[in-house]
Design an enzyme around this catalytic site. Structure first.
Site, PDB file in Angstrom:
ATOM      1  N   ASP A   1      43.109  31.593  39.909  1.00 46.40           N
ATOM      2  CA  ASP A   1      44.305  32.357  40.260  1.00 46.40           C
ATOM      3  C   ASP A   1      45.591  31.546  40.219  1.00 46.40           C
ATOM      4  O   ASP A   1      46.624  31.991  40.724  1.00 46.40           O
ATOM      5  CB  ASP A   1      44.141  32.962  41.651  1.00 46.40           C
ATOM      6  CG  ASP A   1      43.891  31.916  42.724  1.00 46.40           C
ATOM      7  OD1 ASP A   1      43.504  30.790  42.382  1.00 46.40           O
ATOM      8  OD2 ASP A   1      44.072  32.230  43.917  1.00 46.40           O
ATOM      9  N   GLU A   2      45.568  30.363  39.610  1.00 47.89           N
ATOM     10  CA  GLU A   2      46.729  29.491  39.709  1.00 47.89           C
ATOM     11  C   GLU A   2      46.828  28.633  38.455  1.00 47.89           C
ATOM     12  O   GLU A   2      45.823  28.144  37.937  1.00 47.89           O
ATOM     13  CB  GLU A   2      46.565  28.598  40.948  1.00 47.89           C
ATOM     14  CG  GLU A   2      47.742  27.755  41.298  1.00 47.89           C
ATOM     15  CD  GLU A   2      47.478  26.943  42.563  1.00 47.89           C
ATOM     16  OE1 GLU A   2      48.408  26.272  43.014  1.00 47.89           O
ATOM     17  OE2 GLU A   2      46.336  26.976  43.096  1.00 47.89           O
TER      18      GLU A   2
ATOM     19  N   ASP B   1      50.966  31.823  40.867  1.00 46.62           N
ATOM     20  CA  ASP B   1      49.902  31.929  41.858  1.00 46.62           C
ATOM     21  C   ASP B   1      49.671  33.412  42.147  1.00 46.62           C
ATOM     22  O   ASP B   1      50.562  34.096  42.658  1.00 46.62           O
ATOM     23  CB  ASP B   1      50.315  31.191  43.128  1.00 46.62           C
ATOM     24  CG  ASP B   1      49.171  31.048  44.127  1.00 46.62           C
ATOM     25  OD1 ASP B   1      48.056  31.526  43.828  1.00 46.62           O
ATOM     26  OD2 ASP B   1      49.403  30.467  45.205  1.00 46.62           O
TER      27      ASP B   1
END
Length: 438
Positions: free
Chosen positions: A105-106, A11
């Protein structure tokens, strides 16, 4: 359960805000809030400096301004976020063929499919430190929090334990020992409403949840949610890491720290995402016929809905209106952790008069996109370039004046200058980013 902690969750920390701080040296170490800047705007993400004041993602911009009035409020630059995300996803795919992106983003990574020499805690710790260092290198300084465990659930919980820039490995056999003291809210889908329902039943920790029978949980929170809670309270999660097939489209999506339950907030977020999609379509001279939404629920179930127009469009308001209509058909009462809007069926022409909205129908957060198309609009955070001063970004604008801070990630903090909004020496700046293929 897997015999090794071979599921990795990564993350990127405060992603949008961190990219802004990376590219705007004067904002480093200061509160930064990215999202809609108008009265009806919603916070997409914020820096850790802003979180100290109680600002959170999915909070209204009005409330965020009340909590942290001295923060920098920026509309965001999707091209920069996409570029950083691509660098990270390419890095992850060089490690393992099984990478499941959850958002820009993950992602989950299946290390069992990677060529690792060993899966003991010491070896995985060394691997995790190296991976975080490589992320920082390929993104120009962004940090990531990494968790490793025997399942997706445990890996996700682990990545949240030492933010920002942390690494946590949960050794096999220690999962329930880790979970039991934790609040039930660490379980995906346990938002404020479910947590309150459980609290009234005397359940606030996972240890207390573990003591409740499966039938009782089903009666308390419903069938699907109850079965899921019963299994996750016992660290039982057999979901595989699934690499998503790539298809050509232009899309924007976001993951939120707290599960969304307010439909008005979801609609506002979809409206903003639709504006970003439309802006990127117009930037590349494209339009599309099929509008789709992606919704990931509290239990990681991913739903998608789409609608196809008779002719292609690149209208922010049209895409937003269809996205909101598609959302209305979905049951989101358990909570939503990811929302996305996409347009496919791309073409290099558009027939606006059939599907375009009037100015009165256009939500406030779409105004910058309309200005970008029909005039020289300026909004906070936007990249600009001046004939003499070079590159910078919009500090603020209004009443015919635009104020610019001239700096880049490479230059360090720079000077601030103000110009007439129609100054011919000042123009928009954007690096070339091709449309998504995800």
């Amino acid at each position: 359960m897997r015999p090794h902690a071979s599921v990795l969750h990564i993350d990127l920390d405060a992603f949008f805000a961190s990219v802004e701080q990376r590219d705007k040296p004067s904002l480093r170490g200061k509160p930064v809030i990215v999202g809609g800047v108008g009265g009806r705007g919603v916070v997409a993400t914020c820096s850790y400096e802003a979180r100290v004041f109680g600002v959170r993602s999915a909070m209204s911009t009005r409330e965020a301004r009340a909590k942290c009035p001295h923060a920098a409020f920026l509309t965001g630059r999707f091209g920069a976020y996409q570029e950083a995300s691509r660098a990270v996803m390419e890095l992850l795919r060089s490690v393992s063929p099984l990478v499941e992106p959850l958002s820009l983003d993950e992602a989950f990574v299946d290390l069992a499919a990677a060529d690792l020499p060993a899966y003991d805690v010491e070896s995985l710790t060394s691997f995790g430190h190296e991976l975080r260092a490589r992320v920082k290198e390929v993104t120009g300084g962004l940090t990531a929090s990494v968790g490793l465990g025997t399942s997706k659930f445990i890996a996700k919980v682990a990545s949240d334990l030492d933010k920002p820039d942390g690494l946590v490995i949960v050794a096999p056999g220690t999962e329930q020992e880790l979970l039991r003291p934790m609040s039930v809210t660490v379980i995906p889908g346990v938002g404020p409403a479910t947590a309150e329902r459980l609290r009234r039943a005397g359940v606030q920790t996972i240890a207390e949840l573990e003591a409740v029978s499966e039938d009782e949980l089903v009666s308390q929170v419903g069938s699907a949610h109850g079965h899921s809670l019963w299994h996750l309270a016992r660290a039982l999660d057999s979901r595989p890491v699934v690499a998503e097939r790539e298809t050509k489209s232009v899309s924007v999506e976001g993951t939120y720290e707290d599960d969304l339950t307010d439909r008005k907030v979801m609609e506002s977020l979809l409206t903003r995402q639709a504006g970003h999609v439309a802006e990127r379509l117009r930037k590349h001279g494209l339009s599309g016929r099929t509008v789709s939404i992606k919704v990931r629920l509290y239990d990681f179930t991913t739903l998608s809905r789409s609608a196809t127009l008779p002719s292609p469009t690149d209208s922010s308001a049209t895409i937003a209106r269809i996205a909101r209509t598609l959302l209305a058909d979905l049951d989101t009462t358990g909570g939503v952790r990811l929302l996305g809007v996409g347009v496919s069926g791309l073409a290099d022409w558009v027939q606006d008069d059939l599907f375009g909205a009037t100015e009165e129908e256009t939500p406030e957060d779409d105004i910058p996109q309309l200005e970008s198309r029909y005039g020289r609009g300026w909004w906070p955070g936007q990249d600009v370039v001046h004939a003499e001063m070079g590159r910078g970004w919009v500090w603020g604008s209004g009443k015919g004046v635009v104020t610019v801070r001239f700096e880049t990630a490479e230059t360090g903090p720079g000077p601030v200058r103000s110009y007439a909004a129609d100054d011919p020496a000042l123009g928009h700046y954007s690096s070339e980013v091709t449309p998504d293929e995800t």
